[in-house]
Design a protein around this motif. Structure first.
Motif, PDB file in Angstrom:
ATOM      1  N   MET A  13      16.171 -64.743 -44.361  1.00 22.83           N
ATOM      2  CA  MET A  13      15.107 -64.064 -43.647  1.00 22.83           C
ATOM      3  C   MET A  13      13.773 -64.412 -44.292  1.00 22.83           C
ATOM      4  O   MET A  13      13.611 -64.326 -45.496  1.00 22.83           O
ATOM      5  CB  MET A  13      15.338 -62.555 -43.683  1.00 22.83           C
ATOM      6  N   ILE A  14      12.836 -64.809 -43.464  1.00 24.92           N
ATOM      7  CA  ILE A  14      11.470 -65.092 -43.905  1.00 24.92           C
ATOM      8  C   ILE A  14      10.573 -63.978 -43.378  1.00 24.92           C
ATOM      9  O   ILE A  14      10.660 -63.604 -42.204  1.00 24.92           O
ATOM     10  CB  ILE A  14      10.987 -66.455 -43.368  1.00 24.92           C
ATOM     11  N   TYR A  15       9.725 -63.452 -44.243  1.00 23.18           N
ATOM     12  CA  TYR A  15       8.786 -62.407 -43.851  1.00 23.18           C
ATOM     13  C   TYR A  15       7.372 -62.960 -43.881  1.00 23.18           C
ATOM     14  O   TYR A  15       6.980 -63.633 -44.827  1.00 23.18           O
ATOM     15  CB  TYR A  15       8.872 -61.214 -44.802  1.00 23.18           C
ATOM     16  N   PHE A  16       6.630 -62.648 -42.850  1.00 17.99           N
ATOM     17  CA  PHE A  16       5.208 -62.957 -42.800  1.00 17.99           C
ATOM     18  C   PHE A  16       4.457 -61.630 -42.815  1.00 17.99           C
ATOM     19  O   PHE A  16       4.705 -60.773 -41.960  1.00 17.99           O
ATOM     20  CB  PHE A  16       4.858 -63.728 -41.522  1.00 17.99           C
ATOM     21  N   GLY A  17       3.566 -61.452 -43.762  1.00 22.05           N
ATOM     22  CA  GLY A  17       2.755 -60.246 -43.840  1.00 22.05           C
ATOM     23  C   GLY A  17       1.335 -60.555 -43.397  1.00 22.05           C
ATOM     24  O   GLY A  17       0.727 -61.513 -43.873  1.00 22.05           O
ATOM     25  N   VAL A  18       0.833 -59.750 -42.471  1.00 19.94           N
ATOM     26  CA  VAL A  18      -0.514 -59.976 -41.929  1.00 19.94           C
ATOM     27  C   VAL A  18      -1.293 -58.670 -42.025  1.00 19.94           C
ATOM     28  O   VAL A  18      -0.810 -57.620 -41.601  1.00 19.94           O
ATOM     29  CB  VAL A  18      -0.445 -60.434 -40.451  1.00 19.94           C
ATOM     30  N   THR A  19      -2.507 -58.755 -42.568  1.00 13.68           N
ATOM     31  CA  THR A  19      -3.403 -57.599 -42.573  1.00 13.68           C
ATOM     32  C   THR A  19      -4.504 -57.847 -41.550  1.00 13.68           C
ATOM     33  O   THR A  19      -5.030 -58.949 -41.460  1.00 13.68           O
ATOM     34  CB  THR A  19      -4.029 -57.370 -43.962  1.00 13.68           C
ATOM     35  N   LEU A  20      -4.785 -56.826 -40.773  1.00 11.10           N
ATOM     36  CA  LEU A  20      -5.876 -56.922 -39.794  1.00 11.10           C
ATOM     37  C   LEU A  20      -7.011 -56.002 -40.218  1.00 11.10           C
ATOM     38  O   LEU A  20      -6.766 -54.850 -40.575  1.00 11.10           O
ATOM     39  CB  LEU A  20      -5.403 -56.500 -38.407  1.00 11.10           C
ATOM     40  N   ARG A  21      -8.217 -56.517 -40.135  1.00 12.31           N
ATOM     41  CA  ARG A  21      -9.365 -55.656 -40.433  1.00 12.31           C
ATOM     42  C   ARG A  21      -9.524 -54.630 -39.320  1.00 12.31           C
ATOM     43  O   ARG A  21      -9.070 -54.837 -38.201  1.00 12.31           O
ATOM     44  CB  ARG A  21     -10.624 -56.463 -40.652  1.00 12.31           C
ATOM     45  N   SER A  22     -10.166 -53.546 -39.632  1.00  8.72           N
ATOM     46  CA  SER A  22     -10.380 -52.490 -38.658  1.00  8.72           C
ATOM     47  C   SER A  22     -11.371 -52.931 -37.578  1.00  8.72           C
ATOM     48  O   SER A  22     -12.332 -53.650 -37.852  1.00  8.72           O
ATOM     49  CB  SER A  22     -10.911 -51.242 -39.357  1.00  8.72           C
ATOM     50  N   LYS A  23     -11.131 -52.466 -36.385  1.00  7.21           N
ATOM     51  CA  LYS A  23     -12.045 -52.738 -35.275  1.00  7.21           C
ATOM     52  C   LYS A  23     -13.449 -52.221 -35.599  1.00  7.21           C
ATOM     53  O   LYS A  23     -14.448 -52.820 -35.216  1.00  7.21           O
ATOM     54  CB  LYS A  23     -11.508 -52.072 -34.008  1.00  7.21           C
TER      55      LYS A  23
ATOM     56  N   THR B  68     -17.843 -50.486 -47.227  1.00  5.55           N
ATOM     57  CA  THR B  68     -18.500 -51.435 -48.131  1.00  5.55           C
ATOM     58  C   THR B  68     -17.552 -52.611 -48.395  1.00  5.55           C
ATOM     59  O   THR B  68     -16.341 -52.495 -48.180  1.00  5.55           O
ATOM     60  CB  THR B  68     -18.840 -50.754 -49.474  1.00  5.55           C
ATOM     61  N   PRO B  69     -18.092 -53.727 -48.897  1.00  5.51           N
ATOM     62  CA  PRO B  69     -17.211 -54.850 -49.245  1.00  5.51           C
ATOM     63  C   PRO B  69     -16.114 -54.456 -50.246  1.00  5.51           C
ATOM     64  O   PRO B  69     -14.976 -54.892 -50.131  1.00  5.51           O
ATOM     65  CB  PRO B  69     -18.162 -55.894 -49.829  1.00  5.51           C
ATOM     66  N   PHE B  70     -16.462 -53.616 -51.218  1.00  6.19           N
ATOM     67  CA  PHE B  70     -15.462 -53.158 -52.189  1.00  6.19           C
ATOM     68  C   PHE B  70     -14.358 -52.359 -51.494  1.00  6.19           C
ATOM     69  O   PHE B  70     -13.168 -52.556 -51.772  1.00  6.19           O
ATOM     70  CB  PHE B  70     -16.122 -52.329 -53.292  1.00  6.19           C
ATOM     71  N   GLU B  71     -14.746 -51.456 -50.609  1.00  2.44           N
ATOM     72  CA  GLU B  71     -13.755 -50.666 -49.871  1.00  2.44           C
ATOM     73  C   GLU B  71     -12.890 -51.559 -48.986  1.00  2.44           C
ATOM     74  O   GLU B  71     -11.709 -51.286 -48.785  1.00  2.44           O
ATOM     75  CB  GLU B  71     -14.444 -49.592 -49.026  1.00  2.44           C
ATOM     76  N   MET B  72     -13.484 -52.641 -48.451  1.00  6.89           N
ATOM     77  CA  MET B  72     -12.712 -53.570 -47.623  1.00  6.89           C
ATOM     78  C   MET B  72     -11.634 -54.265 -48.448  1.00  6.89           C
ATOM     79  O   MET B  72     -10.512 -54.458 -47.975  1.00  6.89           O
ATOM     80  CB  MET B  72     -13.633 -54.587 -46.958  1.00  6.89           C
ATOM     81  N   MET B  73     -11.958 -54.631 -49.678  1.00  7.19           N
ATOM     82  CA  MET B  73     -10.956 -55.234 -50.551  1.00  7.19           C
ATOM     83  C   MET B  73      -9.872 -54.222 -50.909  1.00  7.19           C
ATOM     84  O   MET B  73      -8.689 -54.560 -50.950  1.00  7.19           O
ATOM     85  CB  MET B  73     -11.615 -55.792 -51.821  1.00  7.19           C
ATOM     86  N   GLN B  74     -10.260 -52.981 -51.154  1.00  8.85           N
ATOM     87  CA  GLN B  74      -9.271 -51.939 -51.426  1.00  8.85           C
ATOM     88  C   GLN B  74      -8.373 -51.724 -50.209  1.00  8.85           C
ATOM     89  O   GLN B  74      -7.166 -51.559 -50.349  1.00  8.85           O
ATOM     90  CB  GLN B  74      -9.958 -50.618 -51.789  1.00  8.85           C
ATOM     91  N   ASP B  75      -8.973 -51.732 -49.039  1.00 14.22           N
ATOM     92  CA  ASP B  75      -8.230 -51.549 -47.795  1.00 14.22           C
ATOM     93  C   ASP B  75      -7.196 -52.661 -47.625  1.00 14.22           C
ATOM     94  O   ASP B  75      -6.041 -52.398 -47.297  1.00 14.22           O
ATOM     95  CB  ASP B  75      -9.203 -51.533 -46.609  1.00 14.22           C
ATOM     96  N   LYS B  76      -7.609 -53.884 -47.868  1.00 13.81           N
ATOM     97  CA  LYS B  76      -6.684 -55.014 -47.748  1.00 13.81           C
ATOM     98  C   LYS B  76      -5.545 -54.874 -48.766  1.00 13.81           C
ATOM     99  O   LYS B  76      -4.381 -55.101 -48.441  1.00 13.81           O
ATOM    100  CB  LYS B  76      -7.419 -56.333 -47.947  1.00 13.81           C
ATOM    101  N   GLY B  77      -5.876 -54.484 -49.984  1.00 10.91           N
ATOM    102  CA  GLY B  77      -4.850 -54.281 -51.008  1.00 10.91           C
ATOM    103  C   GLY B  77      -3.863 -53.199 -50.608  1.00 10.91           C
ATOM    104  O   GLY B  77      -2.655 -53.338 -50.804  1.00 10.91           O
ATOM    105  N   TYR B  78      -4.383 -52.111 -50.042  1.00  7.88           N
ATOM    106  CA  TYR B  78      -3.512 -51.025 -49.588  1.00  7.88           C
ATOM    107  C   TYR B  78      -2.588 -51.513 -48.479  1.00  7.88           C
ATOM    108  O   TYR B  78      -1.388 -51.233 -48.481  1.00  7.88           O
ATOM    109  CB  TYR B  78      -4.355 -49.842 -49.109  1.00  7.88           C
ATOM    110  N   LYS B  79      -3.136 -52.271 -47.539  1.00  5.95           N
ATOM    111  CA  LYS B  79      -2.321 -52.794 -46.436  1.00  5.95           C
ATOM    112  C   LYS B  79      -1.254 -53.759 -46.952  1.00  5.95           C
ATOM    113  O   LYS B  79      -0.115 -53.743 -46.482  1.00  5.95           O
ATOM    114  CB  LYS B  79      -3.206 -53.459 -45.384  1.00  5.95           C
TER     115      LYS B  79
END
Length: 92
Positions: free
Chosen positions: A1-11, A71-82
């Motif tokens: 099984m191969i998994y692809f993980g994708v994070t999408l930015r918020s609208k 903020t850009p910092f929060e966006m990086m945190q958001d991506k990390g959380y996702k």
């Protein structure tokens, strides 16, 4: 099984949500062209994108309920959380 993980930015923070969805659709189409059908795509997002076609059960959406980053910092945190959400789901 191969998994692809994708994070999408918020609208809410996307400069062009239609462009984000179009890029995501191209990514999904590319993944679906794999020669091995034994894969899963796990997508972490705030909002579910409206896609132009239906995909089978190999695509799973995980919606987050954390506040939309501002903020850009929060966006990086958001991506990390996702990414951590995706990792947890894969381990399950």
């Amino acid at each position: 099984m191969i998994y692809f993980g994708v994070t999408l930015r918020s609208k809410a923070v996307a400069k062009n949500w239609e462009h984000v969805v179009a890029d995501f659709t191209r990514t999904l189409n590319s993944i679906y062209q794999q020669t091995d059908p034994d894969f899963r795509v796990i997508v972490a997002c705030h909002e579910l994108p409206e896609l132009s076609r239906k995909y089978d059960s190999r695509v799973e959406f995980l919606q987050t309920d954390v506040p939309t980053p501002k903020t850009p910092f929060e966006m990086m945190q958001d991506k990390g959380y996702k990414l951590s959400m995706i990792g947890k789901r894969i381990r399950e």
